[in-house]
Design an enzyme around this catalytic site. Sequence first.
Site, PDB file in Angstrom:
ATOM      1  N   SER A  40       0.851  -1.192   0.000  1.00 31.51           N
ATOM      2  CA  SER A  40       0.000   0.000   0.000  1.00 31.51           C
ATOM      3  C   SER A  40       0.886   1.242   0.000  1.00 31.51           C
ATOM      4  O   SER A  40       1.541   1.534   1.006  1.00 31.51           O
ATOM      5  CB  SER A  40      -0.919  -0.003   1.231  1.00 31.51           C
ATOM      6  OG  SER A  40      -1.771   1.121   1.220  1.00 31.51           O
ATOM      7  N   ASN A  43       0.926   5.853  -5.007  1.00 29.33           N
ATOM      8  CA  ASN A  43       1.533   5.879  -6.342  1.00 29.33           C
ATOM      9  C   ASN A  43       1.341   7.216  -7.044  1.00 29.33           C
ATOM     10  O   ASN A  43       2.125   7.583  -7.909  1.00 29.33           O
ATOM     11  CB  ASN A  43       1.028   4.712  -7.208  1.00 29.33           C
ATOM     12  CG  ASN A  43      -0.472   4.600  -7.229  1.00 29.33           C
ATOM     13  OD1 ASN A  43      -1.167   5.339  -6.549  1.00 29.33           O
ATOM     14  ND2 ASN A  43      -0.972   3.655  -8.010  1.00 29.33           N
ATOM     15  N   CYS A  44       0.297   7.951  -6.683  1.00 32.55           N
ATOM     16  CA  CYS A  44       0.103   9.279  -7.292  1.00 32.55           C
ATOM     17  C   CYS A  44       1.130  10.298  -6.794  1.00 32.55           C
ATOM     18  O   CYS A  44       1.275  11.372  -7.390  1.00 32.55           O
ATOM     19  CB  CYS A  44      -1.309   9.793  -7.008  1.00 32.55           C
ATOM     20  SG  CYS A  44      -2.604   8.793  -7.777  1.00 32.55           S
ATOM     21  N   PRO A 277     -18.702 -15.792 -11.836  1.00 33.40           N
ATOM     22  CA  PRO A 277     -19.334 -15.062 -10.718  1.00 33.40           C
ATOM     23  C   PRO A 277     -18.555 -15.117  -9.401  1.00 33.40           C
ATOM     24  O   PRO A 277     -18.758 -14.249  -8.538  1.00 33.40           O
ATOM     25  CB  PRO A 277     -20.696 -15.763 -10.575  1.00 33.40           C
ATOM     26  CG  PRO A 277     -20.948 -16.401 -11.898  1.00 33.40           C
ATOM     27  CD  PRO A 277     -19.590 -16.808 -12.411  1.00 33.40           C
ATOM     28  N   TYR A 280     -14.181 -11.513  -8.773  1.00 36.05           N
ATOM     29  CA  TYR A 280     -14.431 -10.085  -8.938  1.00 36.05           C
ATOM     30  C   TYR A 280     -13.164  -9.433  -9.496  1.00 36.05           C
ATOM     31  O   TYR A 280     -12.052  -9.963  -9.355  1.00 36.05           O
ATOM     32  CB  TYR A 280     -14.782  -9.426  -7.606  1.00 36.05           C
ATOM     33  CG  TYR A 280     -16.118  -9.839  -7.031  1.00 36.05           C
ATOM     34  CD1 TYR A 280     -17.206  -8.981  -7.049  1.00 36.05           C
ATOM     35  CD2 TYR A 280     -16.288 -11.107  -6.451  1.00 36.05           C
ATOM     36  CE1 TYR A 280     -18.439  -9.355  -6.509  1.00 36.05           C
ATOM     37  CE2 TYR A 280     -17.509 -11.498  -5.913  1.00 36.05           C
ATOM     38  CZ  TYR A 280     -18.581 -10.605  -5.944  1.00 36.05           C
ATOM     39  OH  TYR A 280     -19.789 -10.975  -5.427  1.00 36.05           O
ATOM     40  N   GLY A 283     -10.283  -1.847 -10.266  1.00 34.88           N
ATOM     41  CA  GLY A 283      -9.103  -1.023 -10.519  1.00 34.88           C
ATOM     42  C   GLY A 283      -8.788  -0.814 -11.985  1.00 34.88           C
ATOM     43  O   GLY A 283      -9.650  -0.942 -12.869  1.00 34.88           O
TER      44      GLY A 283
END
Length: 825
Positions: A40, A43-44, A277, A280, A283
């Site tokens: 985590s 990254n921006c 199904p 998921y 992003g």
Amino acid sequence: MKRRILIVGGVAGGASAAARLRRLNEQDEITIFERGEFVSFANCGLPYYIGGAIDSRDKLFLQTPQGIKERFNIEVNVQTEVTEIVRKQKLLRFKNRITGEVGERSYDLLILSPGAKPVMPNIPGIAEAKNVFTLRNVPDTDLIKSYVDNKHPQHATIIGAGFIGLEMAENLRERGLAVTLIDRGSQLLGPLDPEMARLVEEQMKLHGVELMLNEAVEAFENEGKLLRLSSGNNLKTDMVIMAIGVVPENDLARHSGLELGFRGAVKVSETLQTSDPSIYAVGDAIEVRDYLHGFETMVSLAWGANRQGRLAADHINGRAITHNGALGTAIIKIFDLTAASTGSNEKTLIRLGKPYEAIHIHPSSHAGYYPGSAPLAMKLLFHPVDGTLYGAQVVGADGADKRIDVIATAIRGQLKVQELAELELAYAPPYSSAKDPVNMAGYVASNVIDRLVHNIQWHEVDDFVERGGWVIDVRDEVERLAGFIPGSINIPLPQLRERLAEIPRGTQIAVACQVGLRGYIAARLLTQHGFKVRNVDGGFKTYAVMARGSQGNDGKPSDGSGEVARERSMKATTNVDPAEETLILLDACGLQCPGPILKVYETVQSMEAGQKLEITATDFGFAADIEQWSLKTGNSLESLDTAGGQIKAVVRKGLGGQAGLPVTPEAHNREGTTMIVFSGDLDKTIASFIIASGAAAMGKKVTMFFTFWGLNVLRKQQAPRIDKTGMEKMFGMMMPQGTKRLPLSRMNMGGLGPKMIRHAMEQKNVDSLEKLMAGAVKAGVRMIACTMSMDIMGIKPEELLDGVDFGGVASYLGAAEDAGVNLFI
């Protein structure tokens, strides 16, 4: 029942999903597999750590595996790459990238959040290049920063003019590198329309970034130190950042047989489930629907990844959710400007064949009389009949962020464009105006929908003129000195009613002003007099930003020496020893046009040839004005820059033309300006002195000839007692004595109108008439009182202001003979 939920990929989408899953269910077994070292991180923020704005690498990390385990009881496996999904067995296979150890784990539910990776094109020589970088994660960041810190490159080339490319260009310039930005497109920042992107291009040039648009790299040579360009030129460089876009990390999905969609992105339903199904996806790796029009696309932005991670967790826990698409709301800092967008741009609406209207406005970020106010350029797109909001773009030094957020919220709330005027937004002078820029956009759009005005866009104007249309410039004469629409004629707005006979009936008419407001007033006036008229949307300010020409490649190769284009073009060669130079400082912040130019003119008049003046102003229009002024007056503009939302210009007196070249005789050819001031109305008198002061600031010899009612402007408020005849005394009692008692030509309202105008001028930081007159005198404007009119009206020389000359018609005609501009007011 306890479930095993595995998550592939951390950072925004995966980490958000994991945290939400635990908050909703304490029993489930949750595990994150992260291929990289960090689960985590921000990254921006990576470009800003490279540039030095973020001073510590540790600030980039939001959570650690240990912290996630302790807080959420979630297992995190970093440096662990998932190599295969066995869907039939609901099994993941993985490998530790450090030890090589392999393993497998079953799952009940799986969330894919692998992200997207930078595009690396197959350009000849790129594999052998030793200085080519991409930016996606912390290790990429470390490589770039280490190279800059230790190799000390002098020049960097950025390939790609999207968000990452621009952020890297800014931050490498902040590190002192010369930067060239290359893109095969015709503009920067694809989400913006061309006229809005051009503002960003000009900002980058002001900060020394060399732009090469409509250009591409065809080959890397000398291990990346020499780039062969599609134009045939060569570019020497020390390092290259590849930032031409991203593609989804879809290997796992593709190999496991999941359905893919737009550009290979993973197809998902409204509940973020894949074609399987039990799997998921969230992003940057997934396909999303455009919120407004429903087409499939990719939106690689942090908000979407975080939101999708939360929604997927909600659906897994039985909550009713719908992911109904993305607006693509985005924002970027470019040196001292901010550019932001939301929804559809004009290019998209044209491609889809959607009917739309566009408006451009240029409001201030907050109340103009409070320090720090800066102009915003705003573009709004909407349906021409029902007012559906399609999108918006905002560029400015201050306040762009909250305006784009308000409009993005309005679109999500399905407000019509007319309802923007109804929004009750917070107001205090440091933050906004009583009519917020968003409100103003709503008002202007409502006028279009209600057919109170018909607009002509910036890209239609030149063709309109070529086809015989009339463009009437309703600005004051002084404003045209800094540029005007070719082929336009000048009828200032206060004179328009009296000059209707000059406008041909049956001819296509367009009106233009600086930003569109006076053009709207003129359009309403002319329409009600039977003319068919259109208003140039956004005024000359919007038209001019594109008319100034491409800011891209000038066709010349670069040697990568680090000297930027603007510095090369503006440096002047003088005989003055820099160590002995004294820089004169002039603060023109907060002044309205023509205030900054007048201050420059007054200061330069008192300087000696070769001295330098540094001017600071807050209106971004001053950048274009000072270039034009320097060109016209024979002075040298040595530098032009922005800092903290301000324009900073350095002018050297008497070194006009290109740097180091002598001034041509034409540069000193200053045509005169004469005015007959017949009116004694306050508003017309203010306009007269604004024009006179502006013309004087441009180096023109200005003569103002006051006759009949105009003589009241020159009368002293406290004149000495003078013997007069009965008729002369009667005239004196009936006429206003001095500037403080002048009426308005319209809406005088028993003297309330002039008070309102003076109050508005004070609030908007516009000089009073008395200050304008004093400034005009200081600038060398000559004021002549007509002796014949004085005699008829019983006005004596002793009653008039000091410094006024006296003369007859010959005095005026003598000045008019040498004048290029003659006005009757």
